[in-house]
Design a protein around this motif. Structure first.
Motif, mmCIF file in Angstrom:
data_model
loop_
_atom_site.group_PDB
_atom_site.id
_atom_site.type_symbol
_atom_site.label_atom_id
_atom_site.label_comp_id
_atom_site.label_asym_id
_atom_site.label_seq_id
_atom_site.Cartn_x
_atom_site.Cartn_y
_atom_site.Cartn_z
ATOM 1 N N MET A 1 0.845 -1.177 0.000
ATOM 2 C CA MET A 1 0.000 0.000 0.000
ATOM 3 C C MET A 1 0.894 1.246 0.000
ATOM 4 O O MET A 1 1.813 1.343 0.797
ATOM 5 C CB MET A 1 -0.897 -0.023 1.235
ATOM 6 N N PRO A 2 0.670 2.209 -0.872
ATOM 7 C CA PRO A 2 1.465 3.437 -0.892
ATOM 8 C C PRO A 2 1.304 4.210 0.416
ATOM 9 O O PRO A 2 0.288 4.117 1.086
ATOM 10 C CB PRO A 2 0.878 4.231 -2.058
ATOM 11 N N SER A 3 2.331 4.958 0.751
ATOM 12 C CA SER A 3 2.309 5.744 1.975
ATOM 13 C C SER A 3 2.295 7.227 1.645
ATOM 14 O O SER A 3 2.939 7.661 0.699
ATOM 15 C CB SER A 3 3.554 5.421 2.821
ATOM 16 N N SER A 4 1.606 7.995 2.450
ATOM 17 C CA SER A 4 1.597 9.442 2.259
ATOM 18 C C SER A 4 2.789 10.089 2.957
ATOM 19 O O SER A 4 3.014 11.286 2.819
ATOM 20 C CB SER A 4 0.291 10.043 2.785
ATOM 21 N N VAL A 5 3.568 9.300 3.698
ATOM 22 C CA VAL A 5 4.708 9.807 4.456
ATOM 23 C C VAL A 5 6.032 9.262 3.930
ATOM 24 O O VAL A 5 7.006 9.995 3.801
ATOM 25 C CB VAL A 5 4.553 9.439 5.956
ATOM 26 N N ILE A 6 6.066 7.976 3.618
ATOM 27 C CA ILE A 6 7.299 7.298 3.224
ATOM 28 C C ILE A 6 7.277 7.013 1.726
ATOM 29 O O ILE A 6 6.380 6.329 1.226
ATOM 30 C CB ILE A 6 7.469 5.991 4.017
ATOM 31 N N ALA A 7 8.288 7.538 1.028
ATOM 32 C CA ALA A 7 8.379 7.316 -0.420
ATOM 33 C C ALA A 7 9.057 5.989 -0.731
ATOM 34 O O ALA A 7 8.666 5.292 -1.660
ATOM 35 C CB ALA A 7 9.146 8.461 -1.079
ATOM 36 N N ALA A 8 10.084 5.638 0.062
ATOM 37 C CA ALA A 8 10.824 4.395 -0.167
ATOM 38 C C ALA A 8 11.634 4.072 1.088
ATOM 39 O O ALA A 8 11.872 4.941 1.925
ATOM 40 C CB ALA A 8 11.756 4.550 -1.358
ATOM 41 N N TRP A 9 12.072 2.825 1.176
ATOM 42 C CA TRP A 9 12.945 2.441 2.267
ATOM 43 C C TRP A 9 13.757 1.215 1.879
ATOM 44 O O TRP A 9 13.361 0.454 0.998
ATOM 45 C CB TRP A 9 12.155 2.181 3.554
ATOM 46 N N THR A 10 14.918 1.078 2.509
ATOM 47 C CA THR A 10 15.770 -0.091 2.307
ATOM 48 C C THR A 10 16.290 -0.520 3.672
ATOM 49 O O THR A 10 16.382 0.294 4.603
ATOM 50 C CB THR A 10 16.965 0.194 1.379
ATOM 51 N N TYR A 11 16.627 -1.787 3.766
ATOM 52 C CA TYR A 11 17.157 -2.304 5.025
ATOM 53 C C TYR A 11 18.396 -3.121 4.740
ATOM 54 O O TYR A 11 18.381 -4.029 3.907
ATOM 55 C CB TYR A 11 16.104 -3.169 5.726
ATOM 56 N N ASP A 12 19.480 -2.801 5.437
ATOM 57 C CA ASP A 12 20.737 -3.547 5.365
ATOM 58 C C ASP A 12 20.812 -4.387 6.636
ATOM 59 O O ASP A 12 21.134 -3.869 7.713
ATOM 60 C CB ASP A 12 21.898 -2.561 5.267
ATOM 61 N N GLU A 13 20.462 -5.665 6.503
ATOM 62 C CA GLU A 13 20.371 -6.513 7.692
ATOM 63 C C GLU A 13 21.701 -6.679 8.416
ATOM 64 O O GLU A 13 21.739 -6.539 9.646
ATOM 65 C CB GLU A 13 19.770 -7.883 7.356
ATOM 66 N N PRO A 14 22.816 -6.972 7.714
ATOM 67 C CA PRO A 14 24.081 -7.116 8.457
ATOM 68 C C PRO A 14 24.445 -5.852 9.251
ATOM 69 O O PRO A 14 24.959 -5.941 10.365
ATOM 70 C CB PRO A 14 25.108 -7.402 7.367
ATOM 71 N N ALA A 15 24.159 -4.688 8.702
ATOM 72 C CA ALA A 15 24.467 -3.427 9.383
ATOM 73 C C ALA A 15 23.341 -2.982 10.314
ATOM 74 O O ALA A 15 23.522 -2.040 11.087
ATOM 75 C CB ALA A 15 24.745 -2.337 8.357
ATOM 76 N N ARG A 16 22.170 -3.642 10.200
ATOM 77 C CA ARG A 16 20.968 -3.269 10.974
ATOM 78 C C ARG A 16 20.634 -1.791 10.780
ATOM 79 O O ARG A 16 20.333 -1.062 11.705
ATOM 80 C CB ARG A 16 21.157 -3.625 12.450
ATOM 81 N N ARG A 17 20.687 -1.375 9.521
ATOM 82 C CA ARG A 17 20.494 0.030 9.147
ATOM 83 C C ARG A 17 19.275 0.145 8.235
ATOM 84 O O ARG A 17 19.237 -0.444 7.153
ATOM 85 C CB ARG A 17 21.748 0.518 8.442
ATOM 86 N N LEU A 18 18.304 0.910 8.681
ATOM 87 C CA LEU A 18 17.073 1.139 7.932
ATOM 88 C C LEU A 18 17.124 2.556 7.370
ATOM 89 O O LEU A 18 17.226 3.518 8.128
ATOM 90 C CB LEU A 18 15.869 0.982 8.861
ATOM 91 N N VAL A 19 17.097 2.666 6.062
ATOM 92 C CA VAL A 19 17.160 3.976 5.407
ATOM 93 C C VAL A 19 15.788 4.288 4.841
ATOM 94 O O VAL A 19 15.238 3.518 4.054
ATOM 95 C CB VAL A 19 18.226 4.002 4.297
ATOM 96 N N ILE A 20 15.231 5.416 5.266
ATOM 97 C CA ILE A 20 13.892 5.812 4.846
ATOM 98 C C ILE A 20 13.959 7.121 4.079
ATOM 99 O O ILE A 20 14.552 8.100 4.543
ATOM 100 C CB ILE A 20 12.949 5.962 6.058
#
Length: 69
Positions: A1-20
């Motif tokens: 479902m599209p978000s009105s707040v978040i355009a995209a996101w990625t997650y780097d599991e080894p680094a535990r880094r969520l980029v929004i």
């Protein structure tokens, strides 16, 4: 479902880094985010609500990019 707040996101599991990337164009990296939280975001019906309730103000973050006017 599209978000009105978040355009995209990625997650780097080894680094535990969520980029929004927000619809404003601002990009933030949230640090030490557990994989189960990233999975929760992936399956959330409302990405914005999940972000507000489970990620924002719970994890350290760094600004990656700020949108220019």
């Amino acid at each position: 479902m599209p978000s009105s707040v978040i355009a995209a996101w990625t997650y780097d599991e080894p680094a535990r880094r969520l980029v929004i990337t927000f619809v404003s164009g601002d990009v933030y990296a949230y640090l030490e985010v557990p994989p189960m939280e990233a999975e929760g975001l992936r399956v959330a019906r409302s990405k914005g609500r999940f972000f507000s309730e489970r990620i924002r103000d719970r994890f350290a973050f760094e600004r990656v990019k700020i949108a220019l006017p």
